[in-house]
Design a protein around this motif. Structure first.
Motif, mmCIF file in Angstrom:
data_model
loop_
_atom_site.group_PDB
_atom_site.id
_atom_site.type_symbol
_atom_site.label_atom_id
_atom_site.label_comp_id
_atom_site.label_asym_id
_atom_site.label_seq_id
_atom_site.Cartn_x
_atom_site.Cartn_y
_atom_site.Cartn_z
ATOM 1 N N ASP A 88 8.778 0.468 -8.842
ATOM 2 C CA ASP A 88 7.727 1.412 -9.223
ATOM 3 C C ASP A 88 6.764 1.474 -8.040
ATOM 4 O O ASP A 88 6.017 0.524 -7.785
ATOM 5 N N LEU A 89 6.821 2.568 -7.294
ATOM 6 C CA LEU A 89 6.087 2.683 -6.037
ATOM 7 C C LEU A 89 4.960 3.692 -6.196
ATOM 8 O O LEU A 89 5.198 4.852 -6.515
ATOM 9 N N VAL A 90 3.738 3.228 -5.972
ATOM 10 C CA VAL A 90 2.549 4.067 -6.089
ATOM 11 C C VAL A 90 1.907 4.173 -4.713
ATOM 12 O O VAL A 90 1.554 3.154 -4.103
ATOM 13 N N PHE A 91 1.784 5.410 -4.217
ATOM 14 C CA PHE A 91 1.270 5.641 -2.865
ATOM 15 C C PHE A 91 0.095 6.602 -2.887
ATOM 16 O O PHE A 91 0.037 7.520 -3.710
ATOM 17 N N ASP A 92 -0.806 6.392 -1.948
ATOM 18 C CA ASP A 92 -1.831 7.374 -1.606
ATOM 19 C C ASP A 92 -1.742 7.564 -0.102
ATOM 20 O O ASP A 92 -1.849 6.601 0.655
ATOM 21 N N TYR A 93 -1.521 8.824 0.313
ATOM 22 C CA TYR A 93 -1.274 9.057 1.741
ATOM 23 C C TYR A 93 -2.149 10.183 2.260
ATOM 24 O O TYR A 93 -2.294 11.233 1.620
ATOM 25 N N ASN A 94 -2.711 9.950 3.432
ATOM 26 C CA ASN A 94 -3.515 10.952 4.131
ATOM 27 C C ASN A 94 -2.796 11.341 5.414
ATOM 28 O O ASN A 94 -2.748 10.553 6.364
ATOM 29 N N PRO A 98 -3.199 15.137 -0.252
ATOM 30 C CA PRO A 98 -4.081 16.305 -0.324
ATOM 31 C C PRO A 98 -3.365 17.468 -1.000
ATOM 32 O O PRO A 98 -2.154 17.659 -0.835
ATOM 33 N N SER A 99 -4.112 18.264 -1.758
ATOM 34 C CA SER A 99 -3.496 19.357 -2.515
ATOM 35 C C SER A 99 -2.906 20.442 -1.629
ATOM 36 O O SER A 99 -2.162 21.317 -2.124
ATOM 37 N N GLY A 121 -9.521 17.185 -8.323
ATOM 38 C CA GLY A 121 -10.292 17.526 -7.134
ATOM 39 C C GLY A 121 -9.385 18.156 -6.093
ATOM 40 O O GLY A 121 -8.630 19.085 -6.380
ATOM 41 N N ASP A 122 -9.455 17.629 -4.879
ATOM 42 C CA ASP A 122 -8.653 18.193 -3.796
ATOM 43 C C ASP A 122 -7.393 17.385 -3.514
ATOM 44 O O ASP A 122 -6.802 17.495 -2.446
ATOM 45 N N ARG A 123 -6.968 16.570 -4.501
ATOM 46 C CA ARG A 123 -5.754 15.762 -4.306
ATOM 47 C C ARG A 123 -4.812 15.960 -5.487
ATOM 48 O O ARG A 123 -5.243 16.215 -6.618
ATOM 49 N N THR A 124 -3.506 15.843 -5.191
ATOM 50 C CA THR A 124 -2.474 16.052 -6.205
ATOM 51 C C THR A 124 -1.526 14.864 -6.221
ATOM 52 O O THR A 124 -1.126 14.368 -5.152
ATOM 53 N N THR A 125 -1.160 14.430 -7.423
ATOM 54 C CA THR A 125 -0.212 13.330 -7.594
ATOM 55 C C THR A 125 1.110 13.876 -8.120
ATOM 56 O O THR A 125 1.151 14.568 -9.146
#
Length: 452
Positions: A46-52, A180-181, A198-202
């Motif tokens: 189960d991999l959860v990422f936040d990337y910029n 980012p969206s 907001g300005d981000r999408t999962t």
């Protein structure tokens, strides 16, 4: 009483800290001895990422469900040192860990008993870097102008998440990726949800069928994403807008190829299909990432057929060791020849004759197909074309009925698993009723140009 039962259950999962032995830091593959790890089998990631994309900062939490194969005092995960681990827990308890090179070494508070399920959670952050593979190509987390082209054969998975990354340790996956969206995150399996805040999408993707680590992908960029049912197949296609004009009918092109291959090899083995077509000038290859091959250009008919054939041969049925890569590439190349023949692009015999016409003194014939000589040679023509020629000559020896029964049986008996060259030889002899030892010795194991 509940508290007592919970403590008793926990005791079953561990033994004294002084007991057990460390898991092997490598999977023992002759070509990549440090790849993979011993002492446990991973079952689910189960991999959860936040990337910029602008900063290339990746924040990740990897939850790995596994089972011990020995009494285990410590174990390794494959992960490059570019990603800094801040916390590791095993069964909810903090574990000590060290990082070095491409290994994350985890020591639980108490050794784990053999044959028991356990869960490890790794929290990390960093700026992933691609690796340069032995053949000189880039792999893993390859940055593009708007995100990342993520292709991991043979060793790139360690550049972005921790795991047991040898091909024999398959697992199911769930990817939750926040970007980012203005970007789209595409992964293996089925798109479960897409939610913007907001300005981000999962984006959440679920890969239900077991998968080798080198076939995983999370590719990020500016994509036109479509998700449609075409014929029997859920077809999810992501195309970079720069390439959209050339890819107008790409989704529709999948079903005819898959229907044809299903008639030859058996049912398509996955819950969805599709493609990722990214503008990646620094990449000069495509890869059969499971359910969703990734391309650096819009594929022609031959390349599309090649990567879709891999869904049976390479993805569902995966070799047990890298030197048996002909079981991937030879099979996919032969399927490519079959498709080109069916659509009138080039006859099957012409494809064979062109490859066989290579001069006997050429280096093409010097290395055996079933052991191409090392990791730098995994993707040479001798693996692809000599592997395909081997299948074509096998077909002429055993006849069409037996030949396609061999391929269907291979795909069915090893579905979602691993197999090697001796297993294919044994199956071919069992189905055909012929002694094929001399034939396979000439075409797979001896250097030199075999006689027809």
């Amino acid at each position: 009483m509940k508290r007592f039962l919970a403590l008793a259950a926990a005791a079953l999962l561990t033994v004294s800290a002084s007991s057990g032995a460390p898991g092997d830091p490598g999977g023992g593959d002759p070509y990549f001895p440090g790849q993979g790890n011993g002492g446990y089998d991973a079952g689910h990631y189960d991999l959860v990422f936040d990337y910029n994309p602008s900063s290339n900062v990746l924040r990740g939490v990897a939850t790995i469900s596994a089972r011990t194969t020995q009494e285990l005092s410590r174990f390794n995960l494959d992960l490059t040192a570019d990603l800094d681990v801040s916390e590791v827990t095993v069964n909810g308890a903090p574990a000590t860990f060290t990082q070095g090179g491409t290994e994350l070494v985890v020591t639980p508070v108490a050794a784990l008993a053999s044959g028991r399920a356990f869960t490890v959670v790794v929290t990390y952050k960093g700026r992933p870097k691609h690796v340069v593979d032995p053949d000189g190509s880039r792999g893993g987390w390859i940055r593009t102008s708007d995100g990342v082209f993520n292709a991991n054969e043979p060793q790139g998975a360690m550049t972005w998440y921790p795991g047991n990354h040898h091909m024999t340790d398959k697992a199911t996956y769930r990817f939750s990726v926040t970007v980012p969206s203005t970007r789209v995150a595409v992964a293996n399996g089925d798109l479960i949800s897409r939610k913007s805040t907001g300005d981000r999408t999962t984006y959440v993707w679920d890969a239900k069928e077991p998968m080798a680590g080198y076939l995983t992908t999370v590719t990020i960029g500016k994509f036109r994403l479509t998700d449609t049912k075409i014929g029997k197949y859920r077809t999810i296609v992501a195309v970079d807008p720069k390439l959209a004009d050339k890819a107008a009918n790409l989704a529709e092109r999948h079903a005819p190829v898959l229907d044809y291959f299903a008639s030859l090899f058996g049912p398509y083995p996955f819950s969805s299909t599709g493609a990722i077509v990214d503008h990646a000038p620094k990449v000069d290859y495509a890869l059969e990432t499971q359910t969703r091959p990734i391309y650096a250009e819009v594929p022609g008919e031959g390349l599309l057929a090649h990567e879709l054939a891999h869904q049976w041969f390479g993805d569902s049925v995966t070799p047990s060791r890298w030197q048996d890569i002909w079981l991937n590439e030879g099979f996919a190349t032969y399927a490519e020849w079959l498709w080109q023949d069916k659509i009138g692009e080039r006859s099957l015999q012409t494809s064979f004759d062109t490859a066989y016409a290579t001069a006997a003194k050429d280096a093409f014939w010097k290395t055996p197909t079933a052991d191409p000589g090392g990791p730098a040679a995994l993707f040479h023509d001798r693996v692809y074309n000599r592997g395909a020629m081997t299948l074509h000559v096998l077909r002429s020896k055993v006849g069409d009925t037996a030949f396609f029964q061999i391929l269907r049986t291979w795909a069915a008996e090893h579905k979602y698993g691993n197999a090697d060259t001796p297993a294919f030889i044994a199956l071919s002899e069992r189905v055909s009723g012929h002694d094929l030892s001399g034939f396979f010795a000439e075409w797979l194991f001896k250097p030199g140009k075999p006689a027809l």
